[in-house]
Design a protein around this motif. Structure first.
Motif, short mmCIF file in Angstrom:
data_model
loop_
_atom_site.label_atom_id
_atom_site.label_comp_id
_atom_site.label_asym_id
_atom_site.label_seq_id
_atom_site.Cartn_x
_atom_site.Cartn_y
_atom_site.Cartn_z
N GLU A 4 21.30 69.82 33.30
CA GLU A 4 21.08 70.86 34.29
C GLU A 4 20.86 72.21 33.65
O GLU A 4 20.15 73.07 34.18
CB GLU A 4 22.29 70.91 35.25
CG GLU A 4 22.44 69.64 36.08
CD GLU A 4 23.71 69.66 36.90
OE1 GLU A 4 24.54 70.59 36.68
OE2 GLU A 4 23.89 68.78 37.75
N ARG A 5 21.55 72.43 32.50
CA ARG A 5 21.41 73.71 31.81
C ARG A 5 20.08 73.84 31.08
O ARG A 5 19.57 74.94 30.88
CB ARG A 5 22.56 73.91 30.81
CG ARG A 5 23.92 74.09 31.48
CD ARG A 5 24.93 74.61 30.47
NE ARG A 5 25.02 73.78 29.29
CZ ARG A 5 25.88 72.79 29.15
NH1 ARG A 5 26.70 72.50 30.14
NH2 ARG A 5 25.92 72.09 28.04
N ARG A 6 19.54 72.71 30.67
CA ARG A 6 18.31 72.78 29.87
C ARG A 6 17.10 73.06 30.75
O ARG A 6 16.97 72.53 31.84
CB ARG A 6 18.08 71.45 29.12
CG ARG A 6 19.08 71.25 28.01
CD ARG A 6 18.74 70.01 27.18
NE ARG A 6 17.40 70.06 26.66
CZ ARG A 6 17.03 70.75 25.59
NH1 ARG A 6 17.93 71.46 24.96
NH2 ARG A 6 15.79 70.75 25.17
N THR A 7 16.23 73.90 30.29
CA THR A 7 14.99 74.22 31.03
C THR A 7 13.76 73.78 30.27
O THR A 7 12.63 74.05 30.69
CB THR A 7 14.91 75.73 31.26
OG1 THR A 7 14.92 76.40 30.01
CG2 THR A 7 16.09 76.22 32.10
N THR A 8 13.99 73.17 29.12
CA THR A 8 12.87 72.74 28.29
C THR A 8 12.09 71.64 28.98
O THR A 8 12.65 70.70 29.50
CB THR A 8 13.37 72.22 26.94
OG1 THR A 8 14.11 73.26 26.32
CG2 THR A 8 12.21 71.83 26.05
N SER A 9 10.78 71.74 28.97
CA SER A 9 9.92 70.71 29.55
C SER A 9 8.80 70.43 28.57
O SER A 9 8.58 71.16 27.60
CB SER A 9 9.35 71.18 30.88
OG SER A 9 8.47 72.29 30.66
N THR A 10 8.07 69.36 28.85
CA THR A 10 6.94 69.02 27.99
C THR A 10 5.94 70.16 27.92
O THR A 10 5.49 70.55 26.85
CB THR A 10 6.26 67.75 28.51
OG1 THR A 10 7.18 66.67 28.46
CG2 THR A 10 5.03 67.42 27.67
N GLY A 11 5.61 70.72 29.07
CA GLY A 11 4.64 71.83 29.09
C GLY A 11 5.12 73.02 28.29
O GLY A 11 4.35 73.69 27.60
N ARG A 12 6.43 73.29 28.39
CA ARG A 12 6.97 74.44 27.67
C ARG A 12 6.87 74.22 26.16
O ARG A 12 6.52 75.14 25.41
CB ARG A 12 8.43 74.63 28.10
CG ARG A 12 9.06 75.87 27.50
CD ARG A 12 10.50 75.96 27.90
NE ARG A 12 11.14 77.14 27.33
CZ ARG A 12 12.45 77.30 27.24
NH1 ARG A 12 13.26 76.36 27.71
NH2 ARG A 12 12.97 78.40 26.72
N LEU A 13 7.16 73.02 25.70
CA LEU A 13 7.08 72.75 24.26
C LEU A 13 5.65 72.85 23.76
O LEU A 13 5.40 73.37 22.66
CB LEU A 13 7.65 71.36 23.96
CG LEU A 13 9.15 71.19 24.12
CD1 LEU A 13 9.59 69.79 23.72
CD2 LEU A 13 9.91 72.23 23.31
N VAL A 14 4.71 72.36 24.55
CA VAL A 14 3.31 72.45 24.15
C VAL A 14 2.89 73.91 24.02
O VAL A 14 2.22 74.30 23.08
CB VAL A 14 2.41 71.70 25.15
CG1 VAL A 14 0.94 71.99 24.86
CG2 VAL A 14 2.68 70.20 25.08
N ARG A 15 3.33 74.73 24.99
CA ARG A 15 2.98 76.16 24.93
C ARG A 15 3.59 76.82 23.71
O ARG A 15 3.05 77.79 23.19
CB ARG A 15 3.47 76.88 26.19
CG ARG A 15 2.64 76.58 27.43
CD ARG A 15 2.94 77.59 28.54
NE ARG A 15 4.34 77.61 28.91
CZ ARG A 15 4.91 76.79 29.79
NH1 ARG A 15 4.19 75.85 30.39
NH2 ARG A 15 6.20 76.90 30.08
#
Length: 994
Positions: A4-15
């Motif tokens: 729940e605390r994590r906001t990391t997503s695939t799109g975010r990592l790619v960016r």
């Protein structure tokens, strides 16, 4: 919960620049809550995926995982240094996994601001192997293998600290290379301490000095490179020399193995002693005397180039310093060796030729446009100029380049461009090698590798494209400047001079100048002192130039005039930034300038009036005469830009002066055939007349405040009409005008006279350029006749009163200036007269011969030698031209090829029409060419027109030099002319006199 605390997503990592999102997400999960706070720093690394994976693995291996993560979150500097390393180098990432405690080294805040001192680096390494840093005594305790591994671990720990500083704090590449060199020096000392322990007490009697060569010696080592060394040894006091040399050899061999052997902790780098005397075939260790004897008797040029970077770094430093002191004089006198410059240049070419074809285009070290191009160019300049100027002897490439630039041996812009390119290429090399700590110099082609490399160089938006573009830009610049500096013609000339000559010692200068052939060495010395006195950059460049130029002046006929002219030009242009730089950087310009100043008073006078002409000497292309069309456009445009006709013609004459200089230099350097000189001079003169006619017409229009009522043309006559001008020829002309429809004849005639008089006035104005004398005496009725006539007036005169000599004069008429239609109609008018369909009568032939006989009797100047008068003498220009003209008047009506104003073309046409044999035509042509060439050369030497060969021996020698004769063979030049003129005269006797 964590999810729940994590906001990391695939799109975010790619960016954020991640490529392997699944693996990186797993690694971030392993870092727990710290991952969100570290993500933005991870994204700045060369390879974010690699950085986060290594960080997660490292966190699993350290003793206190939470302490590591807290330190990274709380201290951005420590975090940045660790992540930069983990994202850019797998080799140091693996080292941290083997020795996780070394992450603490990267928390040292001093890493961001302080380069460790060389003695501190050495001390760390010696202590790591159990040796005393104060005396580098043999290792006291410990198993040999353990101690060797301890050296490797200590080396990698210090390398890790350096890489962190390099990657995250923008350390200059020269500082990085210097620190790597200090690290290598300390490693050699530590390895020598281990070697002494291995060899034991027998090493006590051996003094061993380790001399670093190549990049380590120059304080510019790479991350991964062989460390080139030379070993020098002496027996300690009281010990046997042979035993000491044997022990020193054992020490050296063990030192090399300790550094290069592979163990569980890997290897450090190979130690290469192949640069020693006799290479791998020679003994590994030599005494000082043995080294000195070899370099004095047997060493090759490349060995002295290698010694330029020699530096004692380990072992017995006083002994190493003595070695360097003994070889230094030999290094700085190496450029005096025969063929030194060409040998160094050939060596560089061989390096390029041996690069594998598959790698040649992407070789950033050895390839064209790579690091070696910069290094070889700098070293060659150092070796040539360093014998007389100690300020340029720095062994480090960038330092040496800076000193060469400050000293004026390299232009400021060129120096800055080379400095920037070298820094970029060395940084690129470092980043490539850091990846796996492998020795590589070939830019990868793999996209992922290029992306990582580009990001490590700071290119974040389009790393592959930006990296390739910047690399190609720097490579192109290096290639250009390497060709310019490394193959600079001036280097070879300077290298041939002895050091005392290069310094222009006042004590011996007069004697040297007299020996070189200067007639007034005292005056020459005054010129030299004026040019070289002071400490300015210009004076320094002059001190570099003058030794070579003095020799070039001496190779020409008048060295004194050459040096004096050079002083005048230098004083006129000394403040122009491009002048001395051009002479220094473009050796051909300097040599050509010396040649013309010491050979041609005519060209020198022109250059002194417009010194910017020096720029033309840079290439053969720049000395190619401009066509009449180009010149006419430039001149008429210049004339039209000025309302004042005097200003207009002044601008036109400046262009003419420039073009006369261009032609004179091209002629002097043998770039133009004698006929081409005539064509070029005619084009310049015709364009000048055209522009002056425009200026005169505009002036009269302004006076009348209306358009002119007539059109004017200028008909070239004589040598101008024949396209055979020499430097001192007058412009023989006729003036013709044609009233516009509806104009009053009287008004048109008056305006035509006004235009022609203004035309002549403008061209006769005093000026600094060679005079252009306009002569209209060949007009109908001569000086008694009207200056300008209508076309109909010419037609009436030629129909009713023309005599044969006027028809002969019209053979050279070329209507080429002014109204184009009027020129065409004038030519149509005179063609039947000068090329009669049935040829001239027998009486007219006799009249031509009578006039020629009178010319021969009356026109030859009093006291002139008919054998050497180039124009009116036996077999001279007049003989040839009258013979050709008589053939034209007799046969041009039926032989179209003879209808030309040009002598050589008419001769060829006469052969084709069987009017002359090939041998007769060849004799006449050779005499005409020889006389024309000698006439031009005499004008060049004297600076004013002359029709006879000079009687003054020095002037005659100068003419011979210009005509290509070796020194001392001016008599042969005269004999050659007498021979060809005699043969021509025999043809003239048969063909002209019958």
């Amino acid at each position: 919960m964590r999810s729940e605390r994590r906001t990391t997503s695939t799109g975010r990592l790619v960016r954020h620049g991640f490529q392997d999102v699944e693996q990186s997400e797993a690694a971030l999960d392993r870092l727990g809550d710290a991952s969100d706070q570290l993500l933005h720093l991870i994204a700045t690394t060369a390879d974010p995926d690699q950085a986060v994976t290594y960080l997660a693995d490292l966190a699993d291996r350290v003793e206190d995982r939470q302490r590591l993560l807290d330190a990274l979150v709380d201290d951005e500097g420590s975090c940045m240094r660790l992540l930069a390393v983990l994202g850019a180098t797998t080799a140091l990432g693996d080292h941290l996994l083997r020795h996780p405690e070394h992450w603490h080294d990267l928390t040292d805040p001093a890493l961001g601001s302080t380069r460790p001192a060389a003695f501190a680096v050495r001390g760390d390494l010696l202590r790591a192997v159990g040796a005393d840093p104060l005396d580098a005594a043999p290792v006291a305790t410990g198993e040999d293998a353990v101690v060797v591994d301890a050296l490797r671990v200590a080396y990698r720990r210090l390398l890790l600290r350096l890489a962190a500083r390099d990657l995250s704090h923008g350390v200059g590449v020269d500082d990085v290379a210097a620190e790597l060199s200090d690290l290598a020096a300390g490693t050699l000392d530590a390895a020598l301490a281990i070697a002494r322990a291995r060899v034991g007490s027998s090493a006590d009697g051996a003094r061993l000095g380790v001399i670093a060569m190549g990049k380590c010696g120059g304080h510019e080592l790479n991350y991964v490179s062989d460390v080139d060394v030379i070993f020098v040894a002496e027996a300690a006091e009281g010990y046997d020399e042979q035993a000491a040399i044997r022990a020193a050899t054992q020490l050296a061999a063990n030192l090399m193995r300790i550094c290069s052997d592979h163990t569980g902790e890997g290897t450090i780098w190979p130690v290469d002693a192949a640069l020693r005397p006799e290479g791998k075939s020679g003994p590994l260790v030599r005494t000082l005397a043995s080294h000195e004897g070899y370099y004095q008797k047997w060493a090759k040029t490349w060995e002295f180039q290698a010694l330029l970077k020699a530096r004692p770094v380990a072992g017995d430093l006083p002994l190493g310093q003595e070695f360097c002191a003994r070889v230094a004089p030999m290094v700085w006198s190496a450029s005096e060796r025969d063929g030194f410059v060409t040998e160094v240049q050939a060596m560089r070419r061989r390096v390029i030729e041996h690069i594998p074809a598959a790698h040649a285009e992407r070789q950033i070290k050895l390839g064209s446009g790579g690091l070696r191009d910069v290094e070889f160019a700098v070293q060659l300049l150092q070796l040539v100029h360093g014998r007389a100027d100690e300020t340029v002897r720095a062994p480090t490439t960038l330092s040496a380049l800076s000193h060469l630039t400050q000293g004026g041996y390299v232009g400021r812009e060129d120096g800055a461009a080379l400095d920037g390119a070298y820094r970029f290429l060395r940084t690129l090399e470092h980043r490539m090698q850091l990846w796996q700590l492998r020795r590589t110099h070939v830019l990868p082609e793999d996209h992922d590798a290029l992306r990582r490399l580009g990001r490590s160089m700071g290119f974040m938006r389009e790393p592959v494209e930006e990296l390739n573009e910047e690399w190609r830009r720097h490579s192109r610049e290096v290639r250009r400047l390497h060709e310019k500096l490394f193959y600079r013609p001036l280097l070879g000339a300077v290298a041939k001079l002895r050091a005392d000559e290069a310094r222009l010692s006042p004590a011996s200068a007069q004697q040297q100048l007299a020996a070189l052939g200067y007639a007034d060495p005292k005056a020459a010395l005054r010129h030299l002192e004026a040019l070289t006195s002071g400490v300015s950059r210009s004076a320094n460049i002059q001190r570099t130039l003058l030794p070579a130029m003095l020799g070039w002046f001496a190779d020409a006929p008048n060295p004194d005039a050459g040096l004096f002219g050079f002083r005048q030009i230098s004083e006129a242009l000394g403040s122009s930034h491009w002048y001395l730089q051009t002479l220094r950087d473009e050796g051909q310009v300097a040599q050509r300038l010396a040649t013309l100043l010491a050979s041609s008073r005519y060209a020198t006078d022109l250059l002194q009036r417009a010194p910017e002409g020096v720029r033309m000497l840079a290439s053969d292309e720049a000395l190619r005469p401009l066509t009449r069309a180009v010149l006419q456009k430039e001149m008429t445009s210049a004339a039209r830009r000025h309302v004042d006709p005097v200003e207009a013609v002044t601008a036109v004459r400046a262009i003419r002066r420039r073009e006369l200089f261009r032609i004179a230099v091209a002629d002097l350097l043998g770039l133009l055939d004698v006929a081409d000189v005539g064509y070029a001079l005619t084009d310049v003169t015709a364009a000048t007349l055209e522009a002056a006619l425009v200026a005169a017409g505009l002036a009269i229009e302004a006076e009348r405040r209306g358009p002119l009522p007539t059109r004017v043309a200028v008909v070239a006559m004589g040598r101008l009409g024949g396209f055979e001008l020499s430097y001192g020829s007058d412009a023989d002309v006729l003036f013709v005008h044609d009233p516009v429809p509806g104009a009053a004849a009287e008004d048109a005639g008056r305006v035509a006279r006004d235009v022609v008089n203004e035309f002549r006035r403008l061209l006769a104005l005093p000026g600094t350029d060679p005079a252009l004398r306009v002569d209209a005496d060949l007009r109908p009725e001569g000086k008694q006749g009207p200056l300008v006539r209508t076309l109909e007036s010419y037609a009436r005169y030629y129909a009713n009163w023309s005599v044969v000599w006027e028809a002969q004069a019209l053979l050279r008429a070329s209507a080429i200036v002014g109204d184009v239609d009027l020129c065409r109609r004038f030519t149509e008018l005179i063609d039947p007269l000068r090329f009669p369909a049935q040829g001239i009568s027998a009486d007219d032939v006799l009249e031509v011969q009578r006039i020629k006989a009178r010319v021969d009797d009356e026109r030859l100047p009093r006291g002139a030698d008919p054998a050497t008068h180039l124009k009116l003498g036996r077999g001279g220009l007049a003989d040839v031209e009258w013979t050709v003209q008589l053939l034209q008047m007799r046969h041009a009506g039926r032989v179209a090829g003879l209808r030309t104003t040009r002598t050589l073309e008419a001769l060829q046409a006469a052969v084709e029409a069987d009017l002359l044999t090939e041998s007769d035509a060849r004799a006449l042509s050779e005499a005409w060419r020889t006389a024309s060439g000698l006439r031009n050369a005499t004008t060049q030497v004297r600076g004013k027109p002359a029709d006879s060969l000079p009687r003054d021996t020095r002037e005659r020698a100068a003419v011979a030099h210009i005509r290509g004769y070796p020194p001392g063979e001016s008599d042969r030049m005269v004999d050659d002319y007498l021979r060809v003129s005699r043969r021509a005269r025999q043809v003239v006797e048969r063909v002209f006199w019958g």
